[in-house]
Every structure is written in structure tokens, then in C-alpha cells.
Design an enzyme around this catalytic site. Structure first.
Site, mmCIF file in Angstrom:
data_model
loop_
_atom_site.group_PDB
_atom_site.id
_atom_site.type_symbol
_atom_site.label_atom_id
_atom_site.label_comp_id
_atom_site.label_asym_id
_atom_site.label_seq_id
_atom_site.Cartn_x
_atom_site.Cartn_y
_atom_site.Cartn_z
ATOM 1 C CB SER A 161 -62.610 30.489 9.980
ATOM 2 O OG SER A 161 -63.835 30.718 9.882
ATOM 3 C CE1 TYR B 120 -62.138 35.217 10.018
ATOM 4 C CE2 TYR B 120 -60.288 35.996 10.904
ATOM 5 C CZ TYR B 120 -61.398 35.066 11.036
ATOM 6 O OH TYR B 120 -61.258 33.928 11.680
ATOM 7 C CE LYS C 145 -57.977 33.103 10.863
ATOM 8 N NZ LYS C 145 -57.101 32.733 11.841
#
Ligand code: NAD
Ligand code: WQD
Length: 344
Positions: A127, A152, A156
Site C-alpha cells: 500500500s 495496519y 505492510k
């Protein structure tokens, strides 16, 4: 003989669109999904579009033994696309351990199983969140990764480091990391699309639900940013364009088109669009007004980010083709289809 690909999270939003494009490209697909954020009805939509119902196994990718048995059952799986993860930024702040376990252990399981299953490559869903607020725009792949603003986003970043270290340690497989910007829209058939659980956190599903009357009003989180109209800017990319990039990446690995064992690509349009511009584009394209009001900033939001997609354009030969306007129309068509089906 068709090559077979394992797609984890394949009944999810991006995964389902990617399964269709893989099938269109002649791949056989096996989906593993625990249905924690999707529904097996998606398989009907995939079949209606491609004419092929993919193999599906309801399974949690945290179940390493279950994955091992599945790979033994499908010894012809040559590649993996790993979508399965929890992805709600806000939720991750309140449930960090759920996110660290779900988003990191699942990847480690797959990487550990790949050698014994003779799997040649893995495409990983990353992302643009890894960039935080870039210092320079548009952002390129060599922009510094900044401290994550959420657990979150941190998962990643950690996942990318795990892949890098594993490849550099001599793992017998390749990886392509795809950093998505803001995927939006739905398949033009209206058979698959984004189906968020509960109140949507992302802009476009909240916008289409507001246009449908499901939500009373769209709150625009701030108009006092340093942007032309004061609202935040993002790089909104059509989900089918995004899905097609995954097929190209898988082809690149399985056809040994690169001598690199690890490659990273930004997947964006290269165009920054503000929240207010997006609302205007939706209203213009659909003729439907979106009741909205300006409210305070949302905590954790970055001001503006959009991709420099030249690396993907040149090396993958991939370019995002669909306009934001047409993509928003596809999102609206999907919302209308959900209403017809009595789903929303
Ligand atoms: P999604 O929630 O629609 O799809 C994820 C799928 O994975 C769901 O079907 C869910 O049921 C499944 N899943 C979750 N945990 C699992 C587990 N442990 N085992 C098996 N299945 C599991 O999300 P999405 O928008 O399609 O995102 C797919 C991937 O792309 C995610 O890794 C996400 O972090 C990443 N990503 C998404 C966006 C975005 O804006 N949607 C942007 C950048 C990156
Ligand atoms: C877009 C813009 C909001 C809702 C997130 C994750 C990212 C990735 C994509 C997983 C922002 C504004 C939103 C609303 C609004 N997900 N907005 N009113 O925040 O860019 O990215 O989803 O990988 O990691 O961070 O996407 O759609 O939530 O917001 O004004 O009701 O719309 O402030 O500027 P975001 P978003």
C-alpha cells in the site's frame, strides 16, 4: 496446460477482480479465503463474468498445516497472489495484535511453505500507506518509507521487510511487491464490486451509499489542507486496472522476464484528485447529487499523495487506463445492483 495460481483473499474486493483477470488470461485459480470480510456469493459473480467457477477453499491462512495440505492437493500451483489481510486502518489502532497476527503470520506461513511446494513466485499486496506523507510528489518507489501512522500500515512495512530479507537470504522464489494507491470502482458487468461490512470507512463506498440514500450525508474530512480546494488529495485507481497489473506481474515472474528476484512497483494513475473534485466528478457522471458537508479533519489522514507510476509503466508495460469519472460510474452501477438484489 494451464498454469495454476493460488489467490489468498480471493473473494475480497481486489482479489475477486484479480481472479477474473487471471482467468481471462488463461490461468487456473484456487481461492483460499476465511470469509472474514467477504461472502462466497462472490464466486457466483466471478463465474458469471468469466464463465469459470474458481476452486474455492474456506480456510484461514493462519492455518499453516491446512495450507500445506492444500498445496499438496494442488502440486501444480506455480504462483501465489497474497491479498488476505485485515485492512481497516481505524480498527487496527484499537486491535493491533489482531492485525499483527493476521497480516504477518499469514505471509510467513506462505513464505515457509513455498519452497517445499516448488512455488516460483509471490505477488504481495502492499500500500502507498508505507510512504506516509511523502516529501516529494508524485511519489516514486525509492521514496523513503516513513514511520507508519497505524498498526495496519506498519504490518505492510514489516511484510515488505520480511519478503526482502527472505529473498536476500536465498529463498528459491521471486516476489513482486505492488504498492496500491486508492483502488475504487467495480467490474463494468456490475457482478462484483466493493462490499464493505458495516459503515464504510473509505470515501467511495460511503459516497455511493449516500447517493443511494443509505447514508444521510457524506462528511468531508477537512477543507483547510494545503491543496487547491482545501480537501485532501489521493490517487484513485480503477480496481480492474489494478487487477490487470497483478496478471502482468505474475506473468513476469513465471516467464522469468526479469533477473531481479524482488521488484517493487507503485500502482497509481499519477494524478492527484481531491475529495471535493471526486464528489463533483461523481455528480457530473451520474447526475446524482451527493449531500455532503465539511467537518473537521480525520485523525491520521495525510494531506496529499499520488504516484509516479513511470516504473510500472515502463518495466511492466502497464498503465492505468480508466478515468476517475468512468470508475465512479462503475461504483454507482454496482451500488444500484446491490439495491436491486436487496443487499444494501
Ligand atoms: P478485502 O477485505 O475486500 O479482501 C481481503 C480478503 O481476505 C477478504 O475476503 C477476507 O475475508 C480475506 N481474509 C482476511 N484475513 C484472512 C485470513 N487470515 N485467511 C484467509 N482469508 C483472509 O480487502 P481488499 O480491499 O480486497 O484488499 C486486499 C489486499 O490489498 C489487502 O492485503 C489490503 O491490505 C491491500 N490493500 C488494499 C487497499 C484498498 O484500499 N482496498 C489499498 C492498499 C492495499
Ligand atoms: C480518502 C480520502 C479522507 C471518507 C485508506 C487506507 C489505505 C488504503 C486505502 C488499505 C481521505 C476522505 C473519507 C469519508 C472523507 N487501505 N474521506 N469522508 O484514507 O486515503 O486510505 O484506504 O490499504 O491504507 O489508509 O482512503 O477512502 O478512507 O479516504 O472525506 O467519509 O477521503 O479524509 O482524504 P485513505 P479513504
Amino acid at each position: 496446460m494451464k498454469q495454476k495460481i493460488l489467490v489468498t483473499g480471493g473473494t475480497g474486493y481486489i482479489g475477486s477482480h484479480t481472479v477474473v483477470e487471471l482467468q481471462n488470461a488463461g490461468y487456473d485459480v484456487v481461492i483460499v479465503d476465511n470469509l472474514s470480510n467477504s461472502n462466497s456469493d462472490v464466486l457466483d459473480g466471478i463465474e458469471k463474468i468469466s464463465g469459470i467457477r474458481p476452486d474455492f477453499k474456506k480456510m484461514d491462512c493462519n492455518d499453516k498445516e491446512g495450507l500445506r495440505v492444500l498445496l499438496q492437493k494442488h502440486p501444480d500451483i506455480k504462483g501465489i497472489i497474497h491479498f488476505a489481510a485485515s485492512k481497516a486502518v481505524g480498527e487496527s489502532v484499537h486491535k493491533p495484535l489482531l492485525y499483527y497476527r493476521n497480516n504477518i503470520v499469514t505471509l510467513i506461513n506462505l513464505l515457509e511453505l513455498m519452497p517445499e511446494a516448488d512455488i516460483e513466485g509471490i505477488v504481495f499486496s502492499s500500500s502507498c500507506t508505507v510512504y506516509g506523507q511523502p516529501d516529494i510528489l508524485p511519489v516514486t518507489e525509492d521514496a523513503p518509507v516513513k514511520p507508519a501512522l497505524s498498526p495496519y500500515g506498519n504490518t505492510k512495512q514489516i511484510n515488505e521487510e520480511i519478503i526482502r530479507d527472505t529473498i536476500y537470504a536465498g529463498a528459491p522464489f521471486k516476489s513482486i511487491v505492488l504498492r496500491y494507491f486508492n483502488p475504487i470502482g467495480a467490474h463494468p458487468s456490475g457482478e462484483i464490486g466493493e462490499l464493505p461490512n458495516g459503515v464504510p470507512q473509505n470515501l467511495v463506498p460511503f459516497l455511493t451509499q449516500t447517493a443511494m440514500g443509505i447514508r444521510k450525508e457524506l462528511s468531508v474530512f477537512g477543507d483547510d489542507y494545503n491543496t487547491p480546494d482545501g480537501s485532501c488529495m489521493r490517487d484513485y485507481i480503477n480496481v480492474v486496472d489494478l487487477a490487470k497489473a497483478h496478471v502482468i506481474a505474475m506473468n513476469r515472474m513465471l516467464q522469468n522476464k526479469s533477473k531481479e528476484k524482488l521488484e517493487i512497483f507503485n500502482l497509481g494513475t499519477g494524478r492527484g484528485v481531491s475529495v471535493l473534485e471526486l464528489i463533483t466528478a461523481f455528480e457530473k457522471g451520474t447526475g446524482v447529487k451527493v449531500p455532503h458537508k465539511i467537518v473537521g479533519r480525520r485523525e491520521g489522514d495525510i494531506e496529499k499523495v499520488w504516484a509516479n507510476p513511470e516504473h510500472a509503466n515502463k518495466v511492466l508495460g502497464w498503465t492505468a487506463k480508466e478515468s476517475v469519472e468512468n470508475t465512479l460510474i462503475s461504483a454507482w452501477n454496482w451500488q444500484k445492483k446491490l439495491r436491486e438484489k436487496g443487499i444494501q
